[in-house]
Design an enzyme around this catalytic site. Sequence first.
Site, PDB file in Angstrom:
ATOM      1  N   HIS A  75     128.018  88.555  61.028  1.00  0.00           N
ATOM      2  CA  HIS A  75     129.366  88.971  61.432  1.00  0.00           C
ATOM      3  C   HIS A  75     129.350  89.607  62.818  1.00  0.00           C
ATOM      4  CE1 HIS A  75     130.649  89.377  56.922  1.00  0.00           C
ATOM      5  NE2 HIS A  75     130.362  88.135  57.272  1.00  0.00           N
ATOM      6  N   SER A  96     131.141  82.584  57.932  1.00  0.00           N
ATOM      7  CA  SER A  96     131.744  83.818  58.453  1.00  0.00           C
ATOM      8  C   SER A  96     131.267  84.178  59.852  1.00  0.00           C
ATOM      9  CB  SER A  96     131.483  84.983  57.490  1.00  0.00           C
ATOM     10  OG  SER A  96     130.102  85.123  57.231  1.00  0.00           O
TER      11      SER A  96
END
Length: 276
Positions: free
Chosen positions: A254, A201
């Site tokens: 992230h 991610s």
Amino acid sequence: MLMITSFANPRVAQAFVDYMATQGVILTIQQHNQSDVWLADESQAERVRAELARFLENPADPRYLAASWQSGHTDSGLHYRRYPFFAALRERAGPVTWVMMIACVVVFIAMQILGDQEVMLWLAWPFDPTLKFEFWRYFTHALMHFSLMHILFNLLWWWYLGGAVEKRLGSGKLIVITLISALLSGYVQQKFSGPWFGGLSGVVYALMGYVWLRGERDPQSGIYLQRGLIIFALIWIVAGWFDLFGMSMANGAHIAGLAVGLAMAFVDSLNARKRK
């Protein structure tokens, strides 16, 4: 001439071109690996992009088919063939995109067979000072996923964004983005939560930031991400930060990944403008 977007399906590209023709805007299609849509009158770029966003929300709207009939044809003259599922995947993904997808799947299978802990002992961020020279660990944390939903979500975005970058800007660019974002997002995440984390991610968020900002600042790069999707990415970060869904998320990765992607896109778009 300004490239507006690309479509994997030439029929969809023709539908958009026909609709814009009924609105008084002339677009052309050039066939490469995909159907590239080009605009001659760059002063109409903002209008075309606004119409494109509406088109992508519902390309099956009857008004688009009606536009093809109004243009006098529903056959663009292109030769179409039906793509099976894997052929459609292959059409968008380059070799680096495929290698990463296969590596993640292999590692995921290994984790199901051997257990998460056993695989993490080999691939996790260095969790002991004696491991700091095992350099692969600074990158291989991105290969580990802890649920089927986790890997499917990340690989879908990797294929969509990484494939676009590789097809338009080359394998080298995708490798650079991947390595830098994996390293820096991993570093930030281990500061947040320690070394026991994994997932692609951080790289995916880097690609989101890169594709969106590069498309905004350098449309001729040929990559583009709708603003709605980057807004979704930001909302997801906020939701993860405040634990709104009760899910364990790598929030540090992230945020760091998104920042890396935006920074790289800013630099690359500046360099592209200097070359013009």
